[in-house]
Write a protein that holds these residues in place. Structure first.
Motif, PDB file in Angstrom:
ATOM      1  N   LYS A 170      -4.393   4.637  -6.667  1.00 50.11           N
ATOM      2  CA  LYS A 170      -5.274   3.776  -6.933  1.00 50.11           C
ATOM      3  C   LYS A 170      -5.734   5.340  -6.067  1.00 50.11           C
ATOM      4  O   LYS A 170      -7.185   6.154  -6.372  1.00 50.11           O
ATOM      5  CB  LYS A 170      -5.965   3.436  -6.179  1.00 50.11           C
ATOM      6  N   TYR A 171      -5.242   5.762  -5.209  1.00 51.82           N
ATOM      7  CA  TYR A 171      -6.128   6.568  -4.633  1.00 51.82           C
ATOM      8  C   TYR A 171      -5.265   8.159  -3.628  1.00 51.82           C
ATOM      9  O   TYR A 171      -6.801   8.995  -3.486  1.00 51.82           O
ATOM     10  CB  TYR A 171      -5.996   6.383  -2.854  1.00 51.82           C
ATOM     11  N   LEU A 172      -3.934   8.200  -4.459  1.00 53.50           N
ATOM     12  CA  LEU A 172      -3.564   9.411  -4.472  1.00 53.50           C
ATOM     13  C   LEU A 172      -3.041   9.943  -5.389  1.00 53.50           C
ATOM     14  O   LEU A 172      -2.436  10.833  -5.744  1.00 53.50           O
ATOM     15  CB  LEU A 172      -3.001   9.454  -3.052  1.00 53.50           C
ATOM     16  N   HIS A 173      -4.343   9.590  -6.746  1.00 54.66           N
ATOM     17  CA  HIS A 173      -2.726  10.215  -7.636  1.00 54.66           C
ATOM     18  C   HIS A 173      -2.887  11.112  -8.156  1.00 54.66           C
ATOM     19  O   HIS A 173      -2.413  12.328  -9.209  1.00 54.66           O
ATOM     20  CB  HIS A 173      -3.704   9.052  -8.790  1.00 54.66           C
ATOM     21  N   VAL A 214      -6.738  -4.323  -5.741  1.00 57.14           N
ATOM     22  CA  VAL A 214      -6.784  -2.955  -5.596  1.00 57.14           C
ATOM     23  C   VAL A 214      -6.870  -1.963  -7.537  1.00 57.14           C
ATOM     24  O   VAL A 214      -7.931  -0.948  -7.650  1.00 57.14           O
ATOM     25  CB  VAL A 214      -6.570  -2.564  -4.489  1.00 57.14           C
ATOM     26  N   GLY A 224      -0.271   1.743  -3.313  1.00 56.90           N
ATOM     27  CA  GLY A 224      -1.943   2.206  -3.357  1.00 56.90           C
ATOM     28  C   GLY A 224      -1.439   3.662  -3.447  1.00 56.90           C
ATOM     29  O   GLY A 224      -3.074   4.558  -4.030  1.00 56.90           O
ATOM     30  N   HIS A 225      -1.337   4.976  -3.841  1.00 59.69           N
ATOM     31  CA  HIS A 225      -0.988   5.611  -4.051  1.00 59.69           C
ATOM     32  C   HIS A 225      -0.929   6.170  -5.301  1.00 59.69           C
ATOM     33  O   HIS A 225      -2.231   6.896  -5.794  1.00 59.69           O
ATOM     34  CB  HIS A 225       0.030   6.781  -4.115  1.00 59.69           C
ATOM     35  N   THR A 262       1.960  12.696  -1.299  1.00 54.79           N
ATOM     36  CA  THR A 262       2.353  11.072  -1.603  1.00 54.79           C
ATOM     37  C   THR A 262       3.464  10.844  -0.932  1.00 54.79           C
ATOM     38  O   THR A 262       2.788   8.860  -0.379  1.00 54.79           O
ATOM     39  CB  THR A 262       2.283  10.829  -2.953  1.00 54.79           C
ATOM     40  N   PHE A 277       0.866  -1.198   0.190  1.00 56.21           N
ATOM     41  CA  PHE A 277       0.215  -0.509   0.315  1.00 56.21           C
ATOM     42  C   PHE A 277       0.413   1.479   0.384  1.00 56.21           C
ATOM     43  O   PHE A 277       0.551   2.137  -0.667  1.00 56.21           O
ATOM     44  CB  PHE A 277      -1.243   0.046   1.222  1.00 56.21           C
TER      45      PHE A 277
END
Length: 116
Positions: free
Chosen positions: A23-26, A83, A20-21, A33, A16
């Protein structure tokens, strides 16, 4: 078993932190990030260091690293599928099979026990 469980959980955190970034923090600035990823990676270290300390002696340093890498790949395959929504293509599956073969070579050949 404790070593393997700690390595698996630590790899979930690290996956993550590293991916993970995507998907979630792009849409966030890179510095945010990176800061969030470092925060997540802290928990990975809190599990990885004890896993290696507890496992060393039961496993060699080489075995610990090989074990950690194969766990990383298994965790990543699940992460990419669940994810990121990516499918496992045939060439990736063959690559993973070859890595599992490498793990078998690393763990499948133990030196003979000394005879007295």
């Amino acid at each position: 078993m404790t070593t393997v469980v700690l390595l698996a959980i630590s790899n979930i955190f690290m996956t993550f932190a590293w991916y993970g970034h995507l998907k979630y923090l792009h849409d966030k600035p890179l510095w945010i990030t990176v800061a969030i990823s470092w925060g997540i990676a802290f928990f990975e270290y809190c599990l990885m260091v004890p896993a290696n300390r507890l496992g060393y002696g039961k496993f060699t340093g080489y075995e610990l690293k090989i074990l950690q890498e194969v766990i990383t790949l298994v965790v990543f395959v699940g992460f990419a599928w669940l994810v990121l929504g990516e499918k496992l293509r045939w060439n990736y599956a063959v690559s993973l099979a070859l890595i599992f073969l490498a793990v078998w070579f690393a763990f499948g050949f133990k030196p003979a026990a000394p005879t007295s």
